[in-house]
Design a protein around this motif. Structure first.
Motif, short mmCIF file in Angstrom:
data_model
loop_
_atom_site.label_atom_id
_atom_site.label_comp_id
_atom_site.label_asym_id
_atom_site.label_seq_id
_atom_site.Cartn_x
_atom_site.Cartn_y
_atom_site.Cartn_z
N GLY A 1 3.95 1.88 -2.99
CA GLY A 1 3.13 1.88 -1.76
C GLY A 1 2.00 0.88 -1.86
N ASN A 2 0.82 1.23 -1.32
CA ASN A 2 -0.32 0.30 -1.32
C ASN A 2 -0.81 0.07 -2.74
N ARG A 3 -1.54 -1.02 -2.92
CA ARG A 3 -2.13 -1.32 -4.22
C ARG A 3 -3.15 -0.22 -4.55
N PRO A 4 -3.01 0.45 -5.71
CA PRO A 4 -3.94 1.53 -6.03
C PRO A 4 -5.39 1.06 -6.05
N ARG A 5 -6.27 1.85 -5.46
CA ARG A 5 -7.68 1.47 -5.32
C ARG A 5 -8.48 1.78 -6.58
N SER A 6 -9.53 1.00 -6.78
CA SER A 6 -10.48 1.27 -7.86
C SER A 6 -11.47 2.33 -7.37
N ARG A 7 -12.27 2.83 -8.30
CA ARG A 7 -13.28 3.83 -7.95
C ARG A 7 -14.30 3.27 -6.95
N PRO A 8 -14.86 2.07 -7.19
CA PRO A 8 -15.82 1.54 -6.20
C PRO A 8 -15.16 1.28 -4.84
#
Ligand SMILES: C[S@@+](CC[C@H](N)C(=O)[O-])C[C@H]1O[C@@H](n2cnc3c(N)ncnc32)[C@H](O)[C@@H]1O
Length: 208
Positions: free
Chosen positions: A165-172
């Motif tokens: 799916g979408n590119r996994p997001r970072s915490r910020p």
């Protein structure tokens, strides 16, 4: 292919997966993840009156929620009709499952005390709009918990290469998306581990 074509293709893949989804090996990871996510919800809220699961799949998390929150209104939303159909069959009378994606959600403003989404966020085609919808249907002070593959900790360089799916997001990045949607992050935690190593995480946020 445009965004709508990609979305239709993704939903078609989930419709195809639906009949074998509950027998798939991923359930060894997802079932404990559902329990851990609900454990965390229980520590962050007291007896929520209502809970919406966005991208509920075959309704496994809602089934666990039904045994833990007998008085709560339980609702699932999933754009893959075959997933929603299985969820409807497995859930107790009174639970509701609608065929809908994360945006738009077919519910009035302020309907739910808790919104959860497990292993679905990375498939939302418009994450910003989806988070705004989650915030809109939450009651003031309500809780959102999203569990998925995120690029946090040791996974920062790895997750973008392995995620579906979408590119996994970072915490910020998640913090910014949630803040833009009117949500305030209250914490992060690992919800799935391999031995001592965290693999999947959840972020919790409240509606301001
Ligand atoms: C890997 S499954 C996870 C299902 C379930 N939440 C679980 O934990 O087992 C991903 C789910 O996301 C759903 N999904 C796909 N696109 C979506 C969207 N735009 N909004 C919400 N859910 C979506 C799929 O239909 C599928 O049921």
């Amino acid at each position: 292919m445009d965004e709508h074509g990609r979305e239709a293709q993704s939903v078609a893949r989930f419709n195809q997966w639906a009949p074998s989804y509950d027998d798939d090996g991923v359930q060894r990871i997802f079932a404990p993840l559902h329990r851990t996510t609900l454990d965390w919800v229980a520590t962050l809220t007291t007896e929520p009156a209502s809970l919406l699961d966005v991208g509920c799949g075959t309704g496994a998390l809602l089934e666990t929620a039904a045994s833990r929150l007998p008085g709560a209104r339980l609702v699932g939303a999933d754009p893959a009709e075959q997933m929603a159909r299985i969820a409807r069959r497995r859930l107790p009378v009174g639970a509701q499952v609608v065929c809908a994606g994360a945006d738009p959600l077919p519910f009035a403003d302020g309907t739910f005390a808790v919104v959860v989404s497990t292993m679905a966020f990375n498939f939302w085609p418009r994450p910003v709009e989806g988070l705004r919808e989650a915030a809109r249907v939450l009651a003031p002070g309500g809780l959102l918990v999203i569990a998925d593959l995120f690029a946090v900790g040791w996974l920062r360089p790895v997750a973008p290469m392995v995620g579906a799916g979408n590119r996994p997001r970072s915490r910020p990045a998640m913090g910014r998306l949630l803040a833009d949607a009117g949500l305030r992050v209250v914490g992060w935690r690992a919800v799935s581990r391999r031995g001592p190593v965290p693999i999947l995480h959840a972020v919790a946020a409240t509606r301001r």
